[in-house]
Write a protein that holds these residues in place. Sequence first.
Motif, PDB file in Angstrom:
ATOM      1  N   TYR A   6      38.039  45.095  60.461  1.00 23.40           N
ATOM      2  CA  TYR A   6      37.807  44.913  59.032  1.00 23.40           C
ATOM      3  C   TYR A   6      36.436  45.465  58.664  1.00 23.40           C
ATOM      4  CZ  TYR A   6      41.794  41.765  59.190  1.00 23.40           C
ATOM      5  OH  TYR A   6      43.053  41.242  59.355  1.00 23.40           O
ATOM      6  N   GLY A   7      36.421  46.347  57.666  1.00 27.55           N
ATOM      7  CA  GLY A   7      35.171  46.922  57.210  1.00 27.55           C
ATOM      8  C   GLY A   7      34.865  46.502  55.796  1.00 27.55           C
ATOM      9  N   ILE A  34      32.661  45.028  60.481  1.00 23.59           N
ATOM     10  CA  ILE A  34      31.527  45.915  60.247  1.00 23.59           C
ATOM     11  C   ILE A  34      31.307  46.036  58.742  1.00 23.59           C
ATOM     12  CG2 ILE A  34      33.009  47.971  60.388  1.00 23.59           C
ATOM     13  CD1 ILE A  34      30.501  49.472  61.445  1.00 23.59           C
ATOM     14  N   ALA A  35      30.048  45.934  58.322  1.00 18.71           N
ATOM     15  CA  ALA A  35      29.715  45.992  56.902  1.00 18.71           C
ATOM     16  C   ALA A  35      28.544  46.936  56.683  1.00 18.71           C
ATOM     17  CB  ALA A  35      29.360  44.603  56.376  1.00 18.71           C
ATOM     18  N   SER A  36      28.597  47.643  55.575  1.00 18.60           N
ATOM     19  CA  SER A  36      27.494  48.533  55.208  1.00 18.60           C
ATOM     20  C   SER A  36      26.856  48.052  53.909  1.00 18.60           C
ATOM     21  CB  SER A  36      27.992  49.969  55.032  1.00 18.60           C
ATOM     22  OG  SER A  36      28.984  50.040  54.013  1.00 18.60           O
ATOM     23  N   ALA A  65      36.959  51.036  60.732  1.00 23.54           N
ATOM     24  CA  ALA A  65      37.852  50.009  60.184  1.00 23.54           C
ATOM     25  C   ALA A  65      39.198  50.583  59.770  1.00 23.54           C
ATOM     26  CB  ALA A  65      37.189  49.333  58.999  1.00 23.54           C
ATOM     27  N   THR A  66      40.212  49.733  59.788  1.00 23.34           N
ATOM     28  CA  THR A  66      41.520  50.084  59.233  1.00 23.34           C
ATOM     29  C   THR A  66      41.767  49.360  57.912  1.00 23.34           C
ATOM     30  OG1 THR A  66      42.466  48.424  60.721  1.00 23.34           O
ATOM     31  CG2 THR A  66      42.640  50.734  61.388  1.00 23.34           C
ATOM     32  N   VAL A  67      41.223  48.137  57.783  1.00 24.74           N
ATOM     33  CA  VAL A  67      41.244  47.431  56.504  1.00 24.74           C
ATOM     34  C   VAL A  67      39.822  47.474  55.947  1.00 24.74           C
ATOM     35  CG1 VAL A  67      41.631  45.243  55.307  1.00 24.74           C
ATOM     36  CG2 VAL A  67      43.124  45.918  57.199  1.00 24.74           C
ATOM     37  N   ASP A  91      45.959  55.586  57.546  1.00 27.80           N
ATOM     38  CA  ASP A  91      46.116  54.220  58.059  1.00 27.80           C
ATOM     39  C   ASP A  91      45.133  53.242  57.434  1.00 27.80           C
ATOM     40  OD1 ASP A  91      43.882  55.325  59.365  1.00 27.80           O
ATOM     41  OD2 ASP A  91      44.167  54.045  61.125  1.00 27.80           O
ATOM     42  N   HIS A  92      44.314  53.713  56.505  1.00 30.35           N
ATOM     43  CA  HIS A  92      43.398  52.808  55.820  1.00 30.35           C
ATOM     44  C   HIS A  92      44.131  51.981  54.758  1.00 30.35           C
ATOM     45  CE1 HIS A  92      39.553  55.277  56.806  1.00 30.35           C
ATOM     46  NE2 HIS A  92      39.508  54.125  57.448  1.00 30.35           N
ATOM     47  N   LEU A  93      43.814  50.700  54.725  1.00 33.49           N
ATOM     48  CA  LEU A  93      44.194  49.829  53.613  1.00 33.49           C
ATOM     49  C   LEU A  93      42.909  49.474  52.885  1.00 33.49           C
ATOM     50  CD1 LEU A  93      46.142  48.025  51.995  1.00 33.49           C
ATOM     51  CD2 LEU A  93      45.752  46.227  53.705  1.00 33.49           C
ATOM     52  N   LEU A  94      42.768  49.930  51.638  1.00 32.06           N
ATOM     53  CA  LEU A  94      41.573  49.653  50.845  1.00 32.06           C
ATOM     54  C   LEU A  94      41.844  48.448  49.958  1.00 32.06           C
ATOM     55  CD1 LEU A  94      38.753  50.292  49.772  1.00 32.06           C
ATOM     56  CD2 LEU A  94      39.804  51.909  48.165  1.00 32.06           C
ATOM     57  N   VAL A  95      41.055  47.410  50.153  1.00 32.49           N
ATOM     58  CA  VAL A  95      41.164  46.184  49.372  1.00 32.49           C
ATOM     59  C   VAL A  95      39.936  46.099  48.474  1.00 32.49           C
ATOM     60  CG1 VAL A  95      41.354  43.670  49.450  1.00 32.49           C
ATOM     61  CG2 VAL A  95      42.432  45.062  51.243  1.00 32.49           C
ATOM     62  N   SER A  96      40.138  46.249  47.173  1.00 31.10           N
ATOM     63  CA  SER A  96      39.014  46.272  46.238  1.00 31.10           C
ATOM     64  C   SER A  96      38.835  44.927  45.568  1.00 31.10           C
ATOM     65  CB  SER A  96      39.232  47.348  45.166  1.00 31.10           C
ATOM     66  OG  SER A  96      38.235  47.254  44.171  1.00 31.10           O
ATOM     67  N   VAL A  97      37.604  44.410  45.596  1.00 30.90           N
ATOM     68  CA  VAL A  97      37.272  43.185  44.866  1.00 30.90           C
ATOM     69  C   VAL A  97      36.331  43.495  43.700  1.00 30.90           C
ATOM     70  CG1 VAL A  97      37.608  41.738  46.896  1.00 30.90           C
ATOM     71  CG2 VAL A  97      35.313  42.590  46.374  1.00 30.90           C
ATOM     72  N   ALA A  98      36.246  44.778  43.329  1.00 30.38           N
ATOM     73  CA  ALA A  98      35.377  45.194  42.222  1.00 30.38           C
ATOM     74  C   ALA A  98      36.043  44.845  40.885  1.00 30.38           C
ATOM     75  CB  ALA A  98      35.101  46.686  42.297  1.00 30.38           C
ATOM     76  N   ALA A  99      35.424  43.986  40.121  1.00 32.28           N
ATOM     77  CA  ALA A  99      36.019  43.498  38.879  1.00 32.28           C
ATOM     78  C   ALA A  99      36.259  44.625  37.892  1.00 32.28           C
ATOM     79  CB  ALA A  99      35.116  42.443  38.238  1.00 32.28           C
TER      80      ALA A  99
END
Length: 280
Positions: A6-7, A34-36, A65-67, A91-99
């Motif tokens: 998870y990235g 991993i976080a940037s 990351a894959t997610v 193979d990336h799943l992008l999960v956005s929490v940007a309002a």
Amino acid sequence: MSQVCYGFLGAGRMATALASGIVRAGAAAPKDLIASDPLEVARAAFAAATAGRVTTDNREVLAEATVVCLAVKPQQVADVLASLQGQWRRDHLLVSVAAGVQLGTLDGATGGVPRLVRVMPNTPCLIGEGASAYCLGPRATPEDGAHVARLLATVGMAHSVAETLLDAVTGLSGSGPAFVYVMVEALADGGVRMGLPRDVAMALAAQTVKGAAAMVLATGQHPGLLKDQVASPGGTTIAGLQALENGGVRAALINAVEAATRRSAELGAAAQAPSNKPPA
């Protein structure tokens, strides 16, 4: 889920809350996080809370990351994604929490490569009491939806909604905690006004709000019915309820949700165009 890395693009409080929930639920080990973030203080806080890895390089997150959770401010989305052109994989799943940032905007900015899910969480995720909603975007599968639902369940509850309703979710549960904090503060002030010590008034107010919310969820009864069960004829509660109606509290809360919803839509519109800054 344990095999997934998870990235997080952005290592702020929401990213840290979600990552902590993932680890707490056993969905991933710290080594699989991993976080940037450009801010050292954010990176340090993320690492301390999750034992995950941190970096200043967004491309490193995508490489490992894959997610991938997009957890930056809406105004930063266009520039962050512009700096990652050509880095996305199928193979990336992008999960956005940007309002407010719409799936169409995300899809265009990522070249139509990753699968997309848009999420609206809220700050009580930090203590495992979040109220979130999500919707599936282009190429996302039912399995992706189930995966995201499980992740959000580690920090509270989650509901699947149409994307057209996510601005309303932002206005209600996203901004709602701040409205409730005002209510808690005001109730405590009322207690102090009537002679209670500040600490006692604050504890009683907070627990009262918590208990009332728990009653709604536990019983499934309409809050109007629960209200009527407290308000006996000619009693103290109905006198207080009349004061609330005279003060326009009900209308004020409705208006607050509407105003926050409209602002969410405005932020989403503003995020559609990249700024003139060069990619980081």
